[in-house]
Scaffold this motif. Structure first.
Motif, PDB file in Angstrom:
ATOM      1  N   THR A  11     -11.317  38.634  23.478  1.00 45.70           N
ATOM      2  CA  THR A  11     -10.915  39.780  22.601  1.00 45.70           C
ATOM      3  C   THR A  11      -9.456  39.904  23.079  1.00 45.70           C
ATOM      4  OG1 THR A  11     -11.601  41.354  23.814  1.00 45.70           O
ATOM      5  CG2 THR A  11     -13.225  40.597  21.970  1.00 45.70           C
ATOM      6  N   LEU A  12      -8.561  40.803  22.380  1.00 50.52           N
ATOM      7  CA  LEU A  12      -7.264  41.199  22.853  1.00 50.52           C
ATOM      8  C   LEU A  12      -7.548  42.306  24.005  1.00 50.52           C
ATOM      9  CD1 LEU A  12      -5.194  41.411  19.505  1.00 50.52           C
ATOM     10  CD2 LEU A  12      -5.078  39.806  21.355  1.00 50.52           C
ATOM     11  N   VAL A  13      -8.565  42.876  23.907  1.00 47.44           N
ATOM     12  CA  VAL A  13      -8.896  44.199  24.619  1.00 47.44           C
ATOM     13  C   VAL A  13      -9.484  43.553  26.089  1.00 47.44           C
ATOM     14  CG1 VAL A  13     -10.365  46.173  25.225  1.00 47.44           C
ATOM     15  CG2 VAL A  13      -9.452  46.021  23.178  1.00 47.44           C
ATOM     16  N   ASN A  14     -10.317  42.871  26.076  1.00 50.93           N
ATOM     17  CA  ASN A  14     -11.142  42.259  27.078  1.00 50.93           C
ATOM     18  C   ASN A  14     -10.960  40.908  27.921  1.00 50.93           C
ATOM     19  OD1 ASN A  14     -12.834  44.430  27.161  1.00 50.93           O
ATOM     20  ND2 ASN A  14     -14.387  43.317  25.943  1.00 50.93           N
ATOM     21  N   GLY A  15      -9.853  40.334  27.005  1.00 47.12           N
ATOM     22  CA  GLY A  15      -9.381  38.938  27.437  1.00 47.12           C
ATOM     23  C   GLY A  15     -10.341  37.828  27.294  1.00 47.12           C
ATOM     24  N   SER A  16     -10.362  36.754  27.952  1.00 49.72           N
ATOM     25  CA  SER A  16     -11.294  35.623  27.532  1.00 49.72           C
ATOM     26  C   SER A  16     -12.744  35.812  28.171  1.00 49.72           C
ATOM     27  CB  SER A  16     -10.634  34.067  28.134  1.00 49.72           C
ATOM     28  OG  SER A  16     -10.981  34.147  29.609  1.00 49.72           O
ATOM     29  N   ALA A  17     -12.866  36.226  29.282  1.00 47.74           N
ATOM     30  CA  ALA A  17     -14.190  36.350  29.841  1.00 47.74           C
ATOM     31  C   ALA A  17     -14.890  35.047  30.215  1.00 47.74           C
ATOM     32  CB  ALA A  17     -15.458  36.948  28.782  1.00 47.74           C
ATOM     33  N   ALA A  18     -13.755  34.144  30.330  1.00 46.51           N
ATOM     34  CA  ALA A  18     -14.261  32.884  30.778  1.00 46.51           C
ATOM     35  C   ALA A  18     -15.102  32.845  32.071  1.00 46.51           C
ATOM     36  CB  ALA A  18     -13.296  31.947  30.832  1.00 46.51           C
ATOM     37  N   GLY A  19     -16.365  32.179  31.960  1.00 43.30           N
ATOM     38  CA  GLY A  19     -17.077  31.880  33.212  1.00 43.30           C
ATOM     39  C   GLY A  19     -18.180  33.282  33.403  1.00 43.30           C
ATOM     40  N   ILE A  20     -17.730  34.261  32.609  1.00 46.75           N
ATOM     41  CA  ILE A  20     -18.789  35.500  33.017  1.00 46.75           C
ATOM     42  C   ILE A  20     -20.157  35.160  32.661  1.00 46.75           C
ATOM     43  CG2 ILE A  20     -19.225  37.796  32.347  1.00 46.75           C
ATOM     44  CD1 ILE A  20     -16.245  38.453  32.116  1.00 46.75           C
ATOM     45  N   TYR A  21     -20.567  34.748  31.532  1.00 45.99           N
ATOM     46  CA  TYR A  21     -21.755  34.583  31.085  1.00 45.99           C
ATOM     47  C   TYR A  21     -22.138  32.810  31.423  1.00 45.99           C
ATOM     48  CZ  TYR A  21     -20.920  38.764  28.589  1.00 45.99           C
ATOM     49  OH  TYR A  21     -20.739  39.822  28.597  1.00 45.99           O
ATOM     50  N   GLU A  22     -23.341  32.479  31.497  1.00 43.73           N
ATOM     51  CA  GLU A  22     -23.957  31.156  31.891  1.00 43.73           C
ATOM     52  C   GLU A  22     -23.640  30.225  30.647  1.00 43.73           C
ATOM     53  OE1 GLU A  22     -25.394  29.997  34.342  1.00 43.73           O
ATOM     54  OE2 GLU A  22     -25.677  31.989  35.515  1.00 43.73           O
ATOM     55  N   SER A  23     -23.490  29.063  31.095  1.00 44.95           N
ATOM     56  CA  SER A  23     -23.335  27.885  30.074  1.00 44.95           C
ATOM     57  C   SER A  23     -24.171  26.654  30.476  1.00 44.95           C
ATOM     58  CB  SER A  23     -22.030  27.225  29.924  1.00 44.95           C
ATOM     59  OG  SER A  23     -21.060  27.947  29.349  1.00 44.95           O
ATOM     60  N   GLU A  24     -24.772  25.996  29.461  1.00 41.26           N
ATOM     61  CA  GLU A  24     -25.793  25.069  30.017  1.00 41.26           C
ATOM     62  C   GLU A  24     -25.378  23.633  29.341  1.00 41.26           C
ATOM     63  OE1 GLU A  24     -28.448  24.954  31.766  1.00 41.26           O
ATOM     64  OE2 GLU A  24     -28.716  27.051  32.389  1.00 41.26           O
ATOM     65  N   VAL A  25     -25.195  22.792  30.172  1.00 43.46           N
ATOM     66  CA  VAL A  25     -24.525  21.550  29.473  1.00 43.46           C
ATOM     67  C   VAL A  25     -25.695  20.507  29.895  1.00 43.46           C
ATOM     68  CG1 VAL A  25     -22.148  22.178  29.555  1.00 43.46           C
ATOM     69  CG2 VAL A  25     -23.123  20.947  31.447  1.00 43.46           C
ATOM     70  N   GLU A  26     -25.480  19.186  29.095  1.00 46.55           N
ATOM     71  CA  GLU A  26     -26.496  18.149  29.188  1.00 46.55           C
ATOM     72  C   GLU A  26     -27.758  18.601  28.943  1.00 46.55           C
ATOM     73  OE1 GLU A  26     -25.493  15.751  32.454  1.00 46.55           O
ATOM     74  OE2 GLU A  26     -23.651  15.019  31.485  1.00 46.55           O
ATOM     75  N   VAL A  27     -28.214  19.551  27.960  1.00 43.94           N
ATOM     76  CA  VAL A  27     -29.448  19.955  27.592  1.00 43.94           C
ATOM     77  C   VAL A  27     -30.201  18.921  26.787  1.00 43.94           C
ATOM     78  CG1 VAL A  27     -30.489  21.776  26.512  1.00 43.94           C
ATOM     79  CG2 VAL A  27     -28.435  22.292  27.580  1.00 43.94           C
ATOM     80  N   ASN A  28     -31.252  18.766  27.159  1.00 39.71           N
ATOM     81  CA  ASN A  28     -32.157  17.744  26.333  1.00 39.71           C
ATOM     82  C   ASN A  28     -33.006  18.755  25.398  1.00 39.71           C
ATOM     83  OD1 ASN A  28     -34.769  18.411  27.200  1.00 39.71           O
ATOM     84  ND2 ASN A  28     -34.296  17.448  29.042  1.00 39.71           N
ATOM     85  N   ARG A  29     -33.292  18.080  24.175  1.00 40.64           N
ATOM     86  CA  ARG A  29     -33.774  18.806  22.920  1.00 40.64           C
ATOM     87  C   ARG A  29     -35.257  19.375  23.477  1.00 40.64           C
ATOM     88  NH1 ARG A  29     -31.851  17.502  17.635  1.00 40.64           N
ATOM     89  NH2 ARG A  29     -29.830  16.339  17.975  1.00 40.64           N
ATOM     90  N   ASP A  30     -36.085  18.880  24.285  1.00 38.45           N
ATOM     91  CA  ASP A  30     -37.370  19.690  24.531  1.00 38.45           C
ATOM     92  C   ASP A  30     -36.961  21.080  25.440  1.00 38.45           C
ATOM     93  OD1 ASP A  30     -38.538  17.389  23.185  1.00 38.45           O
ATOM     94  OD2 ASP A  30     -38.626  16.398  25.382  1.00 38.45           O
ATOM     95  N   SER A  31     -35.759  20.946  26.027  1.00 42.47           N
ATOM     96  CA  SER A  31     -35.777  22.211  26.988  1.00 42.47           C
ATOM     97  C   SER A  31     -34.687  23.157  26.258  1.00 42.47           C
ATOM     98  CB  SER A  31     -34.999  21.942  28.345  1.00 42.47           C
ATOM     99  OG  SER A  31     -33.764  21.246  28.105  1.00 42.47           O
ATOM    100  N   LEU A  32     -34.305  22.886  24.878  1.00 42.51           N
ATOM    101  CA  LEU A  32     -33.244  23.850  24.434  1.00 42.51           C
ATOM    102  C   LEU A  32     -33.665  25.133  24.110  1.00 42.51           C
ATOM    103  CD1 LEU A  32     -30.477  23.901  22.815  1.00 42.51           C
ATOM    104  CD2 LEU A  32     -31.833  23.258  20.715  1.00 42.51           C
TER     105      LEU A  32
END
Length: 203
Positions: free
Chosen positions: A168-189
């Motif tokens: 947002t224009l007010v808060n900026g990108s907030a990049a990296g503040i919240y978790e990301s999950e990559v290479e997630v297999n469908r069983d653990s989605l």
């Protein structure tokens, strides 16, 4: 303009606001007052429709930040400028669907409401940690998870946040503040989605 007043439009809400603040002449205010109940009913019905049907939104389809969050809204804009190939495939679980999921656990929702009412930062951090732990052990509704699996191609998926306060224009990108999950297999989605949502309550 009044004849075609649309309850879901900014124009409609602005006209009501002007009327309530006495900025319109008496004749127009009277006409609006007669329409107000109908307009309110239309808004409520539309919100119910959104809540019941729009659990998932395809990436690049909506820029409604309150429904899909800042990151997804930004990707919508990127797609308009650069094209679909620069954004990629994906779906967004709407904020309404996430809220309903959190509300389905009565004890959890009570703690979240307590968190909103607290002023003491140390207490907030303590309760937020409890909230985070509770969410991380929950499973997303199977209905939503199955919809995602049938909508998105590939064996490995990425699960990312798209909060209303991101990009947002007010808060900026907030990049990296919240978790990301990559290479997630469908069983653990399901659990990976829960973990990403839980990070909203991080320090």
């Amino acid at each position: 303009q009044l004849t075609n007043l649309d309850a879901s439009s900014a124009r409609g809400r602005f006209a009501l606001w002007m009327s309530e603040n006495g900025w319109l002449n008496k004749k127009l205010s009277k006409e609006l007052a007669l329409k107000e109940k109908q307009i309110e009913r239309e808004i409520v019905l539309r919100m119910i429709e959104i809540e019941e049907t729009d659990e998932l939104v395809e990436l690049g389809v909506s820029n409604n930040r309150f429904l899909v969050g800042g990151k997804a809204a930004g990707l919508f804009e990127a797609e308009q400028i650069f094209g679909k190939e620069f954004v990629g495939d994906g779906v967004v679980v709407t904020s309404e669907a996430v809220t309903r999921w959190l509300q389905s656990n009565t004890g959890l929702w009570k703690k979240i409401k307590e968190l909103d009412d607290m002023d003491n930062v140390d207490m907030k951090l303590k309760v937020a940690s409890e909230v985070r732990s509770m969410i991380a052990t929950m499973d997303f509704p199977e209905r939503i998870v199955n919809k995602i699996k049938s909508s998105v191609k590939g064996e490995l998926l990425a699960v990312r946040s798209s909060s209303f306060d991101e990009d947002t224009l007010v808060n900026g990108s907030a990049a990296g503040i919240y978790e990301s999950e990559v290479e997630v297999n469908r069983d653990s989605l399901s659990r990976k989605m829960a973990r990403v949502v839980s990070s909203f309550f991080s320090d």
